[in-house]
Design a protein around this motif. Structure first.
Motif, PDB file in Angstrom:
ATOM      1  N   ASN A 199      -1.154   9.085  -2.329  1.00 21.66           N
ATOM      2  CA  ASN A 199       0.035   9.718  -2.909  1.00 21.66           C
ATOM      3  C   ASN A 199      -0.057  11.237  -2.887  1.00 21.66           C
ATOM      4  OD1 ASN A 199       1.295   7.289  -3.418  1.00 21.66           O
ATOM      5  ND2 ASN A 199       0.475   7.127  -5.485  1.00 21.66           N
ATOM      6  N   GLU A 200      -1.272  11.760  -2.948  1.00 17.42           N
ATOM      7  CA  GLU A 200      -1.483  13.209  -2.913  1.00 17.42           C
ATOM      8  C   GLU A 200      -0.956  13.810  -1.608  1.00 17.42           C
ATOM      9  OE1 GLU A 200      -5.347  16.165  -2.745  1.00 17.42           O
ATOM     10  OE2 GLU A 200      -5.535  14.245  -3.773  1.00 17.42           O
ATOM     11  N   TYR A 201      -1.118  13.074  -0.527  1.00 13.35           N
ATOM     12  CA  TYR A 201      -0.677  13.560   0.776  1.00 13.35           C
ATOM     13  C   TYR A 201       0.657  12.947   1.204  1.00 13.35           C
ATOM     14  CZ  TYR A 201      -5.402  15.358   1.178  1.00 13.35           C
ATOM     15  OH  TYR A 201      -6.571  16.035   0.955  1.00 13.35           O
ATOM     16  N   GLY A 202       1.345  12.273   0.309  1.00  9.20           N
ATOM     17  CA  GLY A 202       2.591  11.582   0.639  1.00  9.20           C
ATOM     18  C   GLY A 202       3.758  12.493   0.960  1.00  9.20           C
ATOM     19  N   LYS A 203       3.696  13.735   0.526  1.00 10.57           N
ATOM     20  CA  LYS A 203       4.823  14.646   0.736  1.00 10.57           C
ATOM     21  C   LYS A 203       4.770  15.368   2.082  1.00 10.57           C
ATOM     22  CE  LYS A 203       5.577  15.412  -4.136  1.00 10.57           C
ATOM     23  NZ  LYS A 203       4.466  15.179  -5.013  1.00 10.57           N
ATOM     24  N   ILE A 204       3.715  15.142   2.844  1.00  6.78           N
ATOM     25  CA  ILE A 204       3.566  15.822   4.138  1.00  6.78           C
ATOM     26  C   ILE A 204       4.489  15.167   5.156  1.00  6.78           C
ATOM     27  CG2 ILE A 204       1.977  16.325   6.024  1.00  6.78           C
ATOM     28  CD1 ILE A 204      -0.223  16.536   3.904  1.00  6.78           C
ATOM     29  N   LYS A 205       5.318  15.972   5.806  1.00  5.44           N
ATOM     30  CA  LYS A 205       6.303  15.452   6.751  1.00  5.44           C
ATOM     31  C   LYS A 205       5.984  15.783   8.208  1.00  5.44           C
ATOM     32  CE  LYS A 205       8.773  13.842   3.442  1.00  5.44           C
ATOM     33  NZ  LYS A 205       8.493  12.474   3.065  1.00  5.44           N
ATOM     34  N   ASP A 206       5.077  16.718   8.441  1.00  5.38           N
ATOM     35  CA  ASP A 206       4.723  17.111   9.801  1.00  5.38           C
ATOM     36  C   ASP A 206       3.949  15.974  10.477  1.00  5.38           C
ATOM     37  OD1 ASP A 206       4.116  18.382  12.155  1.00  5.38           O
ATOM     38  OD2 ASP A 206       2.988  20.019  11.236  1.00  5.38           O
ATOM     39  N   ASP A 207       4.457  15.486  11.615  1.00  2.00           N
ATOM     40  CA  ASP A 207       3.846  14.351  12.314  1.00  2.00           C
ATOM     41  C   ASP A 207       2.440  14.663  12.804  1.00  2.00           C
ATOM     42  OD1 ASP A 207       6.055  12.778  11.887  1.00  2.00           O
ATOM     43  OD2 ASP A 207       6.985  13.279  13.818  1.00  2.00           O
ATOM     44  N   ARG A 208       2.201  15.897  13.213  1.00  2.00           N
ATOM     45  CA  ARG A 208       0.858  16.257  13.701  1.00  2.00           C
ATOM     46  C   ARG A 208      -0.160  16.199  12.572  1.00  2.00           C
ATOM     47  NH1 ARG A 208       1.915  21.964  15.901  1.00  2.00           N
ATOM     48  NH2 ARG A 208       3.082  21.910  13.980  1.00  2.00           N
ATOM     49  N   VAL A 209       0.210  16.705  11.413  1.00  2.00           N
ATOM     50  CA  VAL A 209      -0.690  16.690  10.265  1.00  2.00           C
ATOM     51  C   VAL A 209      -0.902  15.250   9.791  1.00  2.00           C
ATOM     52  CG1 VAL A 209      -1.008  17.475   7.889  1.00  2.00           C
ATOM     53  CG2 VAL A 209      -0.016  19.009   9.570  1.00  2.00           C
ATOM     54  N   THR A 210       0.166  14.470   9.761  1.00  2.00           N
ATOM     55  CA  THR A 210       0.051  13.072   9.358  1.00  2.00           C
ATOM     56  C   THR A 210      -0.870  12.309  10.301  1.00  2.00           C
ATOM     57  OG1 THR A 210       2.296  13.154   8.476  1.00  2.00           O
ATOM     58  CG2 THR A 210       1.358  10.982   8.840  1.00  2.00           C
ATOM     59  N   GLY A 211      -0.722  12.544  11.597  1.00  2.00           N
ATOM     60  CA  GLY A 211      -1.594  11.890  12.579  1.00  2.00           C
ATOM     61  C   GLY A 211      -3.054  12.271  12.391  1.00  2.00           C
ATOM     62  N   MET A 212      -3.290  13.549  12.107  1.00  2.00           N
ATOM     63  CA  MET A 212      -4.654  14.012  11.878  1.00  2.00           C
ATOM     64  C   MET A 212      -5.244  13.374  10.619  1.00  2.00           C
ATOM     65  SD  MET A 212      -6.669  16.598  10.004  1.00  2.00           S
ATOM     66  CE  MET A 212      -5.302  17.163   9.091  1.00  2.00           C
ATOM     67  N   LEU A 213      -4.442  13.275   9.560  1.00  2.41           N
ATOM     68  CA  LEU A 213      -4.917  12.660   8.317  1.00  2.41           C
ATOM     69  C   LEU A 213      -5.190  11.166   8.506  1.00  2.41           C
ATOM     70  CD1 LEU A 213      -2.612  14.392   5.685  1.00  2.41           C
ATOM     71  CD2 LEU A 213      -5.078  14.668   5.947  1.00  2.41           C
ATOM     72  N   ILE A 214      -4.383  10.499   9.312  1.00  2.47           N
ATOM     73  CA  ILE A 214      -4.608   9.074   9.581  1.00  2.47           C
ATOM     74  C   ILE A 214      -5.921   8.886  10.330  1.00  2.47           C
ATOM     75  CG2 ILE A 214      -3.768   7.098  10.925  1.00  2.47           C
ATOM     76  CD1 ILE A 214      -0.914   8.069  10.154  1.00  2.47           C
ATOM     77  N   GLU A 215      -6.151   9.699  11.363  1.00  2.00           N
ATOM     78  CA  GLU A 215      -7.411   9.581  12.109  1.00  2.00           C
ATOM     79  C   GLU A 215      -8.609   9.916  11.225  1.00  2.00           C
ATOM     80  OE1 GLU A 215      -7.949  10.823  16.032  1.00  2.00           O
ATOM     81  OE2 GLU A 215      -5.849  10.555  16.565  1.00  2.00           O
ATOM     82  N   LYS A 216      -8.465  10.936  10.391  1.00  5.51           N
ATOM     83  CA  LYS A 216      -9.556  11.283   9.471  1.00  5.51           C
ATOM     84  C   LYS A 216      -9.803  10.140   8.490  1.00  5.51           C
ATOM     85  CE  LYS A 216     -11.100  14.883   6.279  1.00  5.51           C
ATOM     86  NZ  LYS A 216     -11.839  13.950   5.484  1.00  5.51           N
ATOM     87  N   GLY A 217      -8.749   9.484   8.051  1.00  4.81           N
ATOM     88  CA  GLY A 217      -8.894   8.342   7.153  1.00  4.81           C
ATOM     89  C   GLY A 217      -9.653   7.207   7.809  1.00  4.81           C
ATOM     90  N   TYR A 218      -9.324   6.915   9.064  1.00  2.00           N
ATOM     91  CA  TYR A 218     -10.049   5.870   9.792  1.00  2.00           C
ATOM     92  C   TYR A 218     -11.511   6.251   9.996  1.00  2.00           C
ATOM     93  CZ  TYR A 218      -6.087   2.856  10.878  1.00  2.00           C
ATOM     94  OH  TYR A 218      -5.026   1.987  10.787  1.00  2.00           O
ATOM     95  N   MET A 219     -11.751   7.514  10.296  1.00  4.16           N
ATOM     96  CA  MET A 219     -13.131   7.960  10.491  1.00  4.16           C
ATOM     97  C   MET A 219     -13.918   7.874   9.183  1.00  4.16           C
ATOM     98  SD  MET A 219     -12.469  11.112  13.154  1.00  4.16           S
ATOM     99  CE  MET A 219     -13.977  11.915  12.772  1.00  4.16           C
ATOM    100  N   ASP A 220     -13.303   8.269   8.080  1.00  3.44           N
ATOM    101  CA  ASP A 220     -13.975   8.168   6.778  1.00  3.44           C
ATOM    102  C   ASP A 220     -14.262   6.715   6.423  1.00  3.44           C
ATOM    103  OD1 ASP A 220     -13.980  10.886   6.472  1.00  3.44           O
ATOM    104  OD2 ASP A 220     -12.264  10.949   5.099  1.00  3.44           O
ATOM    105  N   LEU A 221     -13.313   5.831   6.712  1.00  2.00           N
ATOM    106  CA  LEU A 221     -13.518   4.410   6.446  1.00  2.00           C
ATOM    107  C   LEU A 221     -14.678   3.867   7.272  1.00  2.00           C
ATOM    108  CD1 LEU A 221     -12.666   1.735   5.151  1.00  2.00           C
ATOM    109  CD2 LEU A 221     -11.023   1.475   7.017  1.00  2.00           C
ATOM    110  N   GLU A 222     -14.703   4.226   8.535  1.00  2.00           N
ATOM    111  CA  GLU A 222     -15.770   3.766   9.429  1.00  2.00           C
ATOM    112  C   GLU A 222     -17.133   4.287   8.963  1.00  2.00           C
ATOM    113  OE1 GLU A 222     -17.113   1.876  13.065  1.00  2.00           O
ATOM    114  OE2 GLU A 222     -15.096   1.936  12.258  1.00  2.00           O
TER     115      GLU A 222
END
Length: 113
Positions: free
Chosen positions: A56-79
């Motif tokens: 929810n902290e990052y839910g207000k971000i609308k830039d697709d590039r930033v969202t894509g980067m956060l998604i990849e970082k999330g997957y990397m952190d999970l891994e």
């Protein structure tokens, strides 16, 4: 190719209508396993609430590039967390719902205050 990037690359290759929701579901699915691996004495619901707060902290971000980067970082952190590359103290800090003080305010906090 580094092992830690496999989940992020797999997620990038798979087209999804809502990649944030997909990452969220994967993280929530791994919560019980991670709590067991790291021997964290925290209810599953509390850990899930902390993760939900991070999303929810990052839910207000609308830039697709930033969202894509956060998604990849999330997957990397999970891994990295599943492969036990994350230290227990770091995981506890990210799962805590306490206000994280920064800089010298954190250092001034003492046991008697």
């Amino acid at each position: 190719m580094p092992i830690a990037l496999q989940l992020a690359l797999k997620a990038r290759a798979t087209a999804s209508a809502n990649p944030v929701a997909r990452l969220y579901r994967q993280v929530m699915k791994e919560v019980p396993r991670i709590l067991t691996i790291y021997d964290i004495d925290m209810p599953k619901a509390e850990a899930q609430q902390a993760i939900r707060a991070k999303f929810n902290e990052y839910g207000k971000i609308k830039d697709d590039r930033v969202t894509g980067m956060l998604i990849e970082k999330g997957y990397m952190d999970l891994e990295e967390t599943c492969l036990q590359h994350t230290q227990r103290s770091h995981l506890l800090r990210s799962l805590s719902l306490n206000i994280e003080m920064q800089g010298s305010a954190r250092k001034r906090l003492s046991a008697d205050s």
